[in-house]
Scaffold this motif. Structure first.
Motif, PDB file in Angstrom:
ATOM      1  N   ALA A  40     -30.133  48.633  57.879  1.00  0.00           N
ATOM      2  CA  ALA A  40     -28.641  48.455  58.382  1.00  0.00           C
ATOM      3  C   ALA A  40     -29.601  49.933  59.346  1.00  0.00           C
ATOM      4  O   ALA A  40     -29.155  49.907  61.166  1.00  0.00           O
ATOM      5  N   ARG A  41     -29.028  51.278  58.194  1.00  0.00           N
ATOM      6  CA  ARG A  41     -29.105  52.105  58.782  1.00  0.00           C
ATOM      7  C   ARG A  41     -30.596  52.992  59.888  1.00  0.00           C
ATOM      8  O   ARG A  41     -30.618  53.425  60.571  1.00  0.00           O
ATOM      9  N   LYS A  42     -31.820  51.926  59.410  1.00  0.00           N
ATOM     10  CA  LYS A  42     -32.697  51.716  60.405  1.00  0.00           C
ATOM     11  C   LYS A  42     -32.849  51.468  61.540  1.00  0.00           C
ATOM     12  O   LYS A  42     -33.054  52.055  61.902  1.00  0.00           O
ATOM     13  N   ILE A  43     -32.181  50.152  61.395  1.00  0.00           N
ATOM     14  CA  ILE A  43     -31.935  49.323  62.902  1.00  0.00           C
ATOM     15  C   ILE A  43     -30.688  50.444  63.911  1.00  0.00           C
ATOM     16  O   ILE A  43     -31.412  50.896  65.440  1.00  0.00           O
ATOM     17  N   LEU A  44     -29.568  51.146  63.515  1.00  0.00           N
ATOM     18  CA  LEU A  44     -28.660  51.791  63.691  1.00  0.00           C
ATOM     19  C   LEU A  44     -29.290  53.440  64.729  1.00  0.00           C
ATOM     20  O   LEU A  44     -28.782  53.709  64.844  1.00  0.00           O
ATOM     21  N   GLU A  45     -30.674  53.748  63.939  1.00  0.00           N
ATOM     22  CA  GLU A  45     -31.654  54.698  63.857  1.00  0.00           C
ATOM     23  C   GLU A  45     -32.392  54.527  65.034  1.00  0.00           C
ATOM     24  O   GLU A  45     -31.854  55.454  67.179  1.00  0.00           O
ATOM     25  N   THR A  46     -32.241  53.439  65.512  1.00  0.00           N
ATOM     26  CA  THR A  46     -33.570  52.734  66.699  1.00  0.00           C
ATOM     27  C   THR A  46     -32.662  51.951  68.007  1.00  0.00           C
ATOM     28  O   THR A  46     -33.041  51.882  69.186  1.00  0.00           O
ATOM     29  N   HIS A  47     -31.347  50.965  67.500  1.00  0.00           N
ATOM     30  CA  HIS A  47     -30.573  49.962  68.776  1.00  0.00           C
ATOM     31  C   HIS A  47     -29.295  50.455  68.531  1.00  0.00           C
ATOM     32  O   HIS A  47     -28.624  50.996  67.753  1.00  0.00           O
ATOM     33  N   PRO A  48     -28.934  50.560  69.580  1.00  0.00           N
ATOM     34  CA  PRO A  48     -26.750  51.009  70.305  1.00  0.00           C
ATOM     35  C   PRO A  48     -25.745  50.277  69.506  1.00  0.00           C
ATOM     36  O   PRO A  48     -25.435  49.253  70.359  1.00  0.00           O
ATOM     37  N   TYR A  49     -26.407  49.677  67.953  1.00  0.00           N
ATOM     38  CA  TYR A  49     -25.443  48.295  67.472  1.00  0.00           C
ATOM     39  C   TYR A  49     -24.411  49.083  67.014  1.00  0.00           C
ATOM     40  O   TYR A  49     -24.494  49.903  66.595  1.00  0.00           O
ATOM     41  N   ALA A  50     -23.117  48.728  67.534  1.00  0.00           N
ATOM     42  CA  ALA A  50     -22.173  48.976  66.194  1.00  0.00           C
ATOM     43  C   ALA A  50     -21.852  48.544  64.778  1.00  0.00           C
ATOM     44  O   ALA A  50     -23.443  46.955  64.984  1.00  0.00           O
ATOM     45  N   PHE A  51     -21.386  48.688  64.527  1.00  0.00           N
ATOM     46  CA  PHE A  51     -22.035  48.405  62.425  1.00  0.00           C
ATOM     47  C   PHE A  51     -20.617  47.921  61.505  1.00  0.00           C
ATOM     48  O   PHE A  51     -20.050  48.364  61.693  1.00  0.00           O
ATOM     49  N   PHE A  52     -20.376  46.868  60.956  1.00  0.00           N
ATOM     50  CA  PHE A  52     -19.380  46.587  60.109  1.00  0.00           C
ATOM     51  C   PHE A  52     -20.299  46.268  59.430  1.00  0.00           C
ATOM     52  O   PHE A  52     -20.874  44.885  59.189  1.00  0.00           O
ATOM     53  N   GLU A  53     -19.529  46.875  58.188  1.00  0.00           N
ATOM     54  CA  GLU A  53     -20.410  46.829  57.057  1.00  0.00           C
ATOM     55  C   GLU A  53     -19.245  45.595  55.858  1.00  0.00           C
ATOM     56  O   GLU A  53     -18.713  47.130  55.809  1.00  0.00           O
ATOM     57  N   MET A  54     -18.866  45.640  55.301  1.00  0.00           N
ATOM     58  CA  MET A  54     -17.717  44.531  55.069  1.00  0.00           C
ATOM     59  C   MET A  54     -17.626  45.240  53.687  1.00  0.00           C
ATOM     60  O   MET A  54     -16.614  45.337  53.298  1.00  0.00           O
ATOM     61  N   GLY A  55     -18.616  45.772  52.803  1.00  0.00           N
ATOM     62  CA  GLY A  55     -18.322  46.009  51.733  1.00  0.00           C
ATOM     63  C   GLY A  55     -17.898  47.279  51.486  1.00  0.00           C
ATOM     64  O   GLY A  55     -16.802  47.729  50.619  1.00  0.00           O
ATOM     65  N   GLN A  56     -18.572  48.692  52.042  1.00  0.00           N
ATOM     66  CA  GLN A  56     -18.426  49.317  52.507  1.00  0.00           C
ATOM     67  C   GLN A  56     -16.825  49.861  52.922  1.00  0.00           C
ATOM     68  O   GLN A  56     -16.290  50.666  52.800  1.00  0.00           O
ATOM     69  N   LYS A  57     -16.835  48.268  53.819  1.00  0.00           N
ATOM     70  CA  LYS A  57     -15.048  48.671  54.322  1.00  0.00           C
ATOM     71  C   LYS A  57     -13.983  48.781  53.566  1.00  0.00           C
ATOM     72  O   LYS A  57     -12.747  49.379  53.594  1.00  0.00           O
TER      73      LYS A  57
ATOM     74  N   CYS B 299     -40.615  45.870  56.294  1.00  0.00           N
ATOM     75  CA  CYS B 299     -39.928  45.081  56.473  1.00  0.00           C
ATOM     76  C   CYS B 299     -39.464  45.428  57.563  1.00  0.00           C
ATOM     77  O   CYS B 299     -38.832  44.164  58.193  1.00  0.00           O
ATOM     78  N   PHE B 300     -38.816  46.575  57.790  1.00  0.00           N
ATOM     79  CA  PHE B 300     -38.382  46.801  58.832  1.00  0.00           C
ATOM     80  C   PHE B 300     -39.220  46.971  60.857  1.00  0.00           C
ATOM     81  O   PHE B 300     -39.524  46.214  61.406  1.00  0.00           O
ATOM     82  N   ARG B 301     -40.501  46.537  59.820  1.00  0.00           N
ATOM     83  CA  ARG B 301     -41.788  46.144  61.148  1.00  0.00           C
ATOM     84  C   ARG B 301     -41.362  45.535  61.352  1.00  0.00           C
ATOM     85  O   ARG B 301     -40.856  45.134  62.876  1.00  0.00           O
ATOM     86  N   GLN B 302     -41.171  44.228  60.856  1.00  0.00           N
ATOM     87  CA  GLN B 302     -41.099  42.530  60.817  1.00  0.00           C
ATOM     88  C   GLN B 302     -39.381  42.789  60.998  1.00  0.00           C
ATOM     89  O   GLN B 302     -38.771  41.402  62.618  1.00  0.00           O
ATOM     90  N   ILE B 303     -38.360  43.160  61.240  1.00  0.00           N
ATOM     91  CA  ILE B 303     -37.039  42.966  62.005  1.00  0.00           C
ATOM     92  C   ILE B 303     -37.372  43.684  63.218  1.00  0.00           C
ATOM     93  O   ILE B 303     -36.383  42.954  64.287  1.00  0.00           O
ATOM     94  N   GLU B 304     -38.010  44.983  63.498  1.00  0.00           N
ATOM     95  CA  GLU B 304     -38.022  45.438  64.886  1.00  0.00           C
ATOM     96  C   GLU B 304     -38.693  44.517  66.023  1.00  0.00           C
ATOM     97  O   GLU B 304     -38.661  44.357  67.207  1.00  0.00           O
ATOM     98  N   VAL B 305     -39.764  43.488  65.587  1.00  0.00           N
ATOM     99  CA  VAL B 305     -39.939  42.165  65.899  1.00  0.00           C
ATOM    100  C   VAL B 305     -39.201  41.424  66.453  1.00  0.00           C
ATOM    101  O   VAL B 305     -39.139  40.645  67.405  1.00  0.00           O
ATOM    102  N   VAL B 306     -37.628  40.742  65.651  1.00  0.00           N
ATOM    103  CA  VAL B 306     -36.660  39.838  65.593  1.00  0.00           C
ATOM    104  C   VAL B 306     -36.235  40.592  66.763  1.00  0.00           C
ATOM    105  O   VAL B 306     -35.817  40.079  67.847  1.00  0.00           O
ATOM    106  N   LEU B 307     -36.215  41.872  66.252  1.00  0.00           N
ATOM    107  CA  LEU B 307     -34.756  42.512  67.375  1.00  0.00           C
ATOM    108  C   LEU B 307     -35.694  42.896  68.955  1.00  0.00           C
ATOM    109  O   LEU B 307     -34.616  42.956  69.957  1.00  0.00           O
ATOM    110  N   SER B 308     -36.253  43.578  69.240  1.00  0.00           N
ATOM    111  CA  SER B 308     -37.390  43.211  70.009  1.00  0.00           C
ATOM    112  C   SER B 308     -36.637  41.853  71.504  1.00  0.00           C
ATOM    113  O   SER B 308     -36.852  42.276  72.646  1.00  0.00           O
TER     114      SER B 308
END
Length: 208
Positions: free
Chosen positions: A17-34, A195-204
């Motif tokens: 999630a942190r790596k995604i948020l560094e490069t993509h403008p999503y808001a972030f909802f993490e239930m456990g931390q909240k 792992c993140f490279r695979q996710i980047e392909v999805v988010l693209s």
């Protein structure tokens, strides 16, 4: 399009999630931390939530729905990255009412590997970032804050959370697939960058 990060405890959802948020403008909802933040307050229900988390139990669906509705009201029109919700069939039903359009990124990790990763991990209490047992040092390199063990990472709570994941959360994947939701499997046993490279392909494939 909203994105759900789904995976067993220790699969790296927080790190991804942190790596995604560094490069993509999503808001972030993490239930456990909240929930952990709420449990440390002196508000009605805070003590109850604190005891539930310490025991590895789920909080009430009523509280989950209230948190989601409040978040939607303050993030209308924004793509959201979700971590830690939904975790059961009932939560999925209420989640679908609040946020009906989403894709699922499934971080696939074995039970044995998850327990291995959770044993001895520490977190930065200000950001929630987790550090594995083999991390050298007592302070976060990003914030300088002393790392601590999560209260709900005790052996009994970890085992209960993992058992709950297999009983309640994992079956949702087949249901999502049957409903035509896009479910992307990521091999979470890889190192972080792979792992993140695979996710980047999805988010693209999605724009926020």
């Amino acid at each position: 399009m909203h994105i759900l990060l789904i995976g067993i405890q220790g699969s790296g959802k927080g790190t991804m999630a942190r790596k995604i948020l560094e490069t993509h403008p999503y808001a972030f909802f993490e239930m456990g931390q909240k929930l952990r933040n709420f449990s440390q307050m002196e508000e009605p229900g805070s003590r109850e939530v604190r005891e539930l988390l310490a025991g590895g139990n789920l909080v009430s669906n009523d509280l989950v729905e209230k948190m989601l509705l409040h978040y939607r009201s303050t993030h209308d029109g924004t793509g959201v990255l979700f971590d830690g919700v939904p975790r059961s069939m009932a939560q999925k039903e209420l989640f679908d009412r609040v946020f009906p359009e989403y894709a699922i990124v499934y971080l696939d990790l074995s039970r044995e590997k998850a327990i291995e990763r959770l044993s001895g991990r520490r977190i930065d209490p200000t950001t929630g970032e987790s550090f594995p047992a083999n991390f050298v040092g007592d302070f976060s390199p990003m914030t300088g804050v002393k790392l601590v063990h999560r209260e709900d990472d005790n052996p009994a709570a970890v085992t209960k959370r993992i058992d709950t994941y297999y009983a309640n959360t994992l079956p949702l994947l087949a249901l999502w697939a049957s409903e035509g939701k896009r479910v992307y499997r990521i091999d979470a046993s890889q190192d972080v960058e792979a792992c993140f490279r695979q996710i980047e392909v999805v988010l693209s494939a999605y724009t926020v």
